[in-house]
Scaffold this motif. Structure first.
Motif, PDB file in Angstrom:
ATOM      1  N   LYS A  71       0.840  -1.209   0.000  1.00 15.66           N
ATOM      2  CA  LYS A  71       0.000   0.000   0.000  1.00 15.66           C
ATOM      3  C   LYS A  71       0.871   1.253   0.000  1.00 15.66           C
ATOM      4  O   LYS A  71       0.600   2.218  -0.736  1.00 15.66           O
ATOM      5  N   VAL A 123       0.936   4.178  -2.981  1.00 15.56           N
ATOM      6  CA  VAL A 123       0.657   5.587  -2.721  1.00 15.56           C
ATOM      7  C   VAL A 123       1.859   6.447  -3.103  1.00 15.56           C
ATOM      8  O   VAL A 123       1.722   7.503  -3.729  1.00 15.56           O
ATOM      9  N   ILE A 164       2.210   8.057   2.841  1.00 16.66           N
ATOM     10  CA  ILE A 164       0.969   7.340   3.150  1.00 16.66           C
ATOM     11  C   ILE A 164       0.241   7.915   4.361  1.00 16.66           C
ATOM     12  O   ILE A 164      -0.990   7.919   4.409  1.00 16.66           O
ATOM     13  N   PHE A 165       0.988   8.453   5.340  1.00 15.48           N
ATOM     14  CA  PHE A 165       0.341   8.947   6.556  1.00 15.48           C
ATOM     15  C   PHE A 165      -0.007  10.431   6.502  1.00 15.48           C
ATOM     16  O   PHE A 165      -0.949  10.865   7.174  1.00 15.48           O
ATOM     17  N   ASP A 166       0.741  11.227   5.737  1.00 12.59           N
ATOM     18  CA  ASP A 166       0.551  12.682   5.731  1.00 12.59           C
ATOM     19  C   ASP A 166      -0.515  13.083   4.725  1.00 12.59           C
ATOM     20  O   ASP A 166      -0.297  13.893   3.827  1.00 12.59           O
ATOM     21  N   ARG A 167      -1.691  12.494   4.886  1.00 14.62           N
ATOM     22  CA  ARG A 167      -2.837  12.814   4.044  1.00 14.62           C
ATOM     23  C   ARG A 167      -4.050  12.993   4.952  1.00 14.62           C
ATOM     24  O   ARG A 167      -4.129  12.338   6.005  1.00 14.62           O
ATOM     25  N   GLY A 212      -6.988  12.511   7.107  1.00 13.84           N
ATOM     26  CA  GLY A 212      -7.713  11.340   7.577  1.00 13.84           C
ATOM     27  C   GLY A 212      -6.953  10.035   7.481  1.00 13.84           C
ATOM     28  O   GLY A 212      -7.513   8.975   7.773  1.00 13.84           O
ATOM     29  N   CYS A 213      -5.683  10.081   7.089  1.00 12.44           N
ATOM     30  CA  CYS A 213      -4.924   8.840   6.850  1.00 12.44           C
ATOM     31  C   CYS A 213      -3.783   8.636   7.861  1.00 12.44           C
ATOM     32  O   CYS A 213      -2.897   7.824   7.635  1.00 12.44           O
ATOM     33  N   GLN A 214      -3.818   9.362   8.967  1.00  8.06           N
ATOM     34  CA  GLN A 214      -2.725   9.269   9.925  1.00  8.06           C
ATOM     35  C   GLN A 214      -2.631   7.897  10.592  1.00  8.06           C
ATOM     36  O   GLN A 214      -1.585   7.522  11.127  1.00  8.06           O
ATOM     37  N   LYS A 215      -3.722   7.115  10.525  1.00  9.06           N
ATOM     38  CA  LYS A 215      -3.717   5.758  11.091  1.00  9.06           C
ATOM     39  C   LYS A 215      -4.158   4.753  10.030  1.00  9.06           C
ATOM     40  O   LYS A 215      -4.783   3.737  10.350  1.00  9.06           O
ATOM     41  N   ILE A 216      -3.803   5.008   8.778  1.00  5.65           N
ATOM     42  CA  ILE A 216      -4.315   4.188   7.676  1.00  5.65           C
ATOM     43  C   ILE A 216      -3.745   2.781   7.681  1.00  5.65           C
ATOM     44  O   ILE A 216      -4.347   1.845   7.160  1.00  5.65           O
TER      45      ILE A 216
END
Length: 411
Positions: free
Chosen positions: A122, A126, A279-282, A284-288
């Protein structure tokens, strides 16, 4: 038939029980200590499966039990859903130092090795915006719906054709083929094992790694190194990369199995910081990436204790000599049965390659009949895998050699 077996067959998996029945015995294990499992008659079984590599220190190692009991007694929060866990950074720093990683890395602590594999894919998708994946023939990266596609062995997808793969996966056999494919600049990630455990023990040499990871950098492809099996002591070092003297490091490194002493599942994904940020700095995606029991404080406590124990094991010259002498004795056995078996070893991962799958099965079954547990490499069924614990006793090595030599003499 014992009551335990009846209940297992009625409520769990009668098909697995039937396989054991055909092998001649259905052991019900009730105790585990060091390199032995004990059945309900207290017969010892020499365990060279080690929970598929997870029990690298043997079973119920006291130092790890103490760490787990101390964490339980301290009433620490097992999970911190809307907070931070102070053990995560401690583990990350310890891993980065031991693995010889330079630059800025970030750690994601997950639950299983398969989850780490999918998380790495993933992240690569991204970060690159691409959807092709390059993997080596003979590999194995897990049994989830996606991971089952990341192997060229159709056995893992039998009956599951209704689960199509969402990615374009290209398999390669030789490193030169992979370098040629990477030149297209179309791949999100290369996924490779430095040592293919299920693939019969094939390794990726230091020169091959340098060429391969260099081609990844040139093409903007994320290199993912799967050390879920081979990492953290199994190959006689903190990683198979170090054991094989790689001078390069991948973009993402996957670890699992041995860090929690086979008590419970845990996996770790180390990513270079820019990939983690992608992947995390989006919004709502900090815990994706993660799951309910990921980043578990009990697991982290045992992992930190495991690394301290691993430091001692890797410095234990006596234990290393026992293992080296065992491998030498296996080579000696192999020379007496020419063309029947060859021996490959990297640290505490030992592969015996037989002339054909039928001979391998005979040896495996005969060892089982003598209460010695080993594993056939499913992606190369002519190979038998031995996974001794790092602390295995000399008498256990001697027991295996005695039985093995007798079995091979019958072939």
């Amino acid at each position: 038939m014992s009551e335990v077996i009846k209940l297992y067959e009625a409520f769990v998996n009668p098909h697995w029980s039937e396989v054991l029945h055909q092998l001649g015995e259905q052991p019900v294990f009730i105790r585990a200590k060091d390199e032995y499992l004990y059945d309900d008659s207290m017969n010892p079984w020499l365990d060279l499966v080690g929970h598929y590599g997870a029990a690298i220190f043997g079973h119920n190692r006291q130092e790890l039990k103490d760490a787990l009991l101390a964490a339980l007694a301290a009433d620490i929060p097992c999970v911190t859903p809307l907070g931070l866990n102070d053990l995560s950074a401690q583990l990350a720093i310890a891993l980065v130092e031991r693995l010889g990683l330079s630059g800025h890395w970030r750690l994601s602590t997950l639950t299983t090795g398969t989850e780490a594999v999918e998380g790495a894919i993933k992240a690569a998708l991204v970060h690159t915006g691409r959807s092709r994946l390059l993997v080596r023939c003979g590999c194995f990266h897990g049994a989830s719906s996606l991971a089952m596609h990341i192997t060229d062995n159709e056995l893992w997808r039998s009956g599951l054709q209704a689960l199509p793969c969402p990615l374009d996966i290209v398999y390669f056999e030789h490193i030169e083929e992979a370098i040629h494919e990477l030149a297209s600049g179309e791949f999100a990630a290369l996924l490779i094992e430095p040592l293919q455990a299920i693939g019969g023990g094939r390794v990726c040499s230091a020169q091959e790694a340098e060429d391969l990871l260099g081609a990844c950098r040139a093409s903007g492809t994320i290199s993912i190194c799967d050390e879920i099996f081979s990492g953290l002591g199994r190959c006689g070092h903190y990683s198979a990369m170090q054991a094989l003297k790689w001078v390069v490091r991948p973009d993402i490194l996957l670890l699992s199995k041995s860090l929690t002493g086979a008590f419970f599942p845990s996996a770790n994904m180390l990513m270079r910081a820019p990939i983690a940020d992608s992947i995390f700095d989006r919004p709502g995606c900090q815990k994706i990436l993660g799951s309910t029991f990921a980043n578990n404080a009990l697991g982290l406590s045992v992992a930190i204790a495991s690394l301290a124990l691993l430091d001692e094991c890797l410095d234990d010259d006596t234990a290393r000599k026992k293992r080296d002498d065992f491998v030498i004795a296996l080579h000696d056995s192999a020379t007496r049965v020419e063309d029947l078996v060859s021996v490959h070893a990297l640290g505490a991962c030992i592969t015996l390659e037989f002339s054909d799958a039928q001979t391998c099965f005979f040896v495996w079954h005969s060892l089982f009949a003598n209460k010695i547990l080993t594993t056939i490499c499913s992606n190369k069924p002519s190979c038998l895998k031995l996974l001794p614990s790092l602390m295995m006793q000399a008498k256990s090595y001697a027991l295996f050699l005695e039985v093995f030599n007798a079995v091979v003499a019958e072939c």
